[in-house]
Scaffold this motif. Structure first.
Motif, PDB file in Angstrom:
ATOM      1  N   THR A   3      12.659   3.535 122.928  1.00 38.03           N
ATOM      2  CA  THR A   3      13.560   4.442 122.332  1.00 38.03           C
ATOM      3  C   THR A   3      12.997   5.329 121.157  1.00 38.03           C
ATOM      4  O   THR A   3      11.955   4.859 120.683  1.00 38.03           O
ATOM      5  CB  THR A   3      15.029   4.044 122.329  1.00 38.03           C
ATOM      6  N   PRO A   4      13.521   6.425 121.028  1.00 38.57           N
ATOM      7  CA  PRO A   4      12.885   7.355 119.769  1.00 38.57           C
ATOM      8  C   PRO A   4      12.858   6.325 118.498  1.00 38.57           C
ATOM      9  O   PRO A   4      12.293   6.443 117.649  1.00 38.57           O
ATOM     10  CB  PRO A   4      13.890   8.367 119.557  1.00 38.57           C
ATOM     11  N   ASN A   5      13.710   5.322 118.445  1.00 38.90           N
ATOM     12  CA  ASN A   5      13.810   4.463 117.316  1.00 38.90           C
ATOM     13  C   ASN A   5      12.799   3.126 117.645  1.00 38.90           C
ATOM     14  O   ASN A   5      13.201   2.061 116.656  1.00 38.90           O
ATOM     15  CB  ASN A   5      15.250   3.964 116.871  1.00 38.90           C
ATOM     16  N   GLY A   6      12.179   3.077 118.542  1.00 33.72           N
ATOM     17  CA  GLY A   6      11.420   2.000 118.669  1.00 33.72           C
ATOM     18  C   GLY A   6      11.769   0.946 120.006  1.00 33.72           C
ATOM     19  O   GLY A   6      12.970   1.654 120.707  1.00 33.72           O
ATOM     20  N   TYR A   7      11.541   0.051 120.196  1.00 34.83           N
ATOM     21  CA  TYR A   7      11.752  -0.929 121.507  1.00 34.83           C
ATOM     22  C   TYR A   7      13.329  -1.491 120.882  1.00 34.83           C
ATOM     23  O   TYR A   7      13.703  -2.103 120.324  1.00 34.83           O
ATOM     24  CB  TYR A   7      10.713  -1.908 121.909  1.00 34.83           C
ATOM     25  N   GLU A   8      13.919  -1.237 122.334  1.00 40.53           N
ATOM     26  CA  GLU A   8      15.254  -2.083 122.242  1.00 40.53           C
ATOM     27  C   GLU A   8      15.015  -3.222 123.520  1.00 40.53           C
ATOM     28  O   GLU A   8      14.804  -3.159 124.291  1.00 40.53           O
ATOM     29  CB  GLU A   8      16.590  -1.027 122.653  1.00 40.53           C
ATOM     30  N   ILE A   9      15.411  -4.255 122.947  1.00 39.66           N
ATOM     31  CA  ILE A   9      15.404  -5.389 123.887  1.00 39.66           C
ATOM     32  C   ILE A   9      16.636  -6.000 124.515  1.00 39.66           C
ATOM     33  O   ILE A   9      17.625  -6.233 123.870  1.00 39.66           O
ATOM     34  CB  ILE A   9      14.847  -6.763 123.111  1.00 39.66           C
TER      35      ILE A   9
END
Length: 345
Positions: free
Chosen positions: A210-216
């Motif tokens: 995502t624009p804010n980094g990886y979401e797990i």
């Protein structure tokens, strides 16, 4: 295996340090606390040690009926003042031992060198190490707060002000090693299937960029037998390999994504040097299948599914350590799982 060391320090210098096997010599004052003198790290911290201490402090605690000892302690933090005191005492005992180990490594006294056959690079690193991050279930929330405070207090008692010690918790991720897997050498791929094959359980998930980094998006952990207790044979290797393949394919199937190619990044509770699995640890038998198990697994998945796979494999502590690259080369990351692990950003 061609190398007899365990992992790399910053600058790819070889390290022989295993915190579980590190011996606290008796000239370190902190080694006397709680009877830790001449004890190994695995006698200071492991889930087995934590269970034993909890059973001694809480007579009603039964590991068989409440197998997650850390969850039990977390509940007792919100209990009576006496229950809170007992929890703090358990964590203080652990903190005292860890502080003494860090002090011993920094000091590098002759008795420590005689008791622990490390490389000269190990001793050089700890002389300049300025930050230690602790990661794991015990390092989260109030338990992590108590542990961090305890380590700092005992380091002060030992006259040590050389380390900044922090229990790290990322509230957005349940299993932080999965985030480390997602970010390991994959050039920001949009979707990565991530796995942590531990000593007692497998953690599985899907990482989405995502624009804010990886979401797990993580699935419930799957408990497995203790591979460390199994004989080191090709039959054991095949059994572990089949369980790994099953976990990967079931996770992909669970997310119902039919793609022509998949990115898979996994870590395991085993040392790897230059992609070769070491002949020690729970997953050691996998080395018997191929010199580079990651390539073997990739080819197997492709033959099994007819799809393209890119597979990355690493040590579990290293997966976590690489989340702390900004602190390199003077930082160490200690993972508190079934046993202790250590790696360097």
């Amino acid at each position: 295996m061609k190398n007899d060391y365990y992992k790399y320090l910053p600058g790819r210098k070889p390290s022989l340090l295993s915190l579980n096997d590190y011996v606290l010599h008796d000239s370190i004052a902190g080694g006397q606390v709680y009877g830790y003198a001449n004890k190994k790290g695995k006698e200071i911290y492991s889930t087995e040690v934590l269970i034993k201490k909890t059973e001694e402090s809480f007579e009603e605690y039964d590991h068989k009926s409440f197998p997650d000892v850390i969850m039990y302690l977390r509940q007792k933090v919100s209990g009576s003042p006496e229950e809170l005191r007992r929890v703090k005492e358990i964590l203080d005992q652990t903190a005292a031992g860890l502080a003494a180990v860090f002090c011993s490594l920094y000091t590098g006294a002759e008795k420590s060198r005689q008791a622990n056959h490390l490389t000269e690079h190990d001793w050089e690193f700890w002389k300049t190490c300025s930050r230690i991050f602790l990661v794991g279930k015990l390092a989260k929330g109030k338990l992590g707060q108590f542990l961090e405070e305890g380590i700092k207090e005992h380091l002060q008692l030992l006259g040590m002000n050389h380390f900044s010690v922090q229990c790290f918790d990322n509230p957005k991720v349940n299993t932080i090693s999965l985030l480390g897997c997602a970010q390991m050498g994959l050039a920001d791929k949009e979707i990565v299937y991530v796995f942590d094959f531990g000593n007692t359980a497998v953690k599985c998930g899907r990482a989405h960029l995502t624009p804010n980094g990886y979401e797990i998006k993580e699935q419930p952990a799957m408990i497995h037998q203790d591979y460390r207790q199994m004989s080191d044979t090709i039959e054991t290797a095949k059994e572990i390999h089949n369980q790994i393949v099953l976990a990967v394919l079931k996770t992909i199937q669970w997310h119902q994504e039919d793609c022509s190619a998949y990115e898979v990044s996994l870590c395991m509770a085993n040392n790897l040097i230059d992609n070769e699995i070491a002949d020690r640890g729970s997953y050691r038998s996998l080395r018997l299948l191929a010199p580079c198990y990651g390539e073997y697994l990739q080819q197997y998945l492709e033959q099994e599914t007819g799809k393209k796979f890119e597979v990355h494999i690493m040590n579990d502590a290293q997966a976590v350590a690489n989340l702390f690259r900004e602190w390199s080369p003077k930082a160490a990351v200690v993972t508190l799982g079934t046993h202790m692990g250590i790696a360097y950003p």
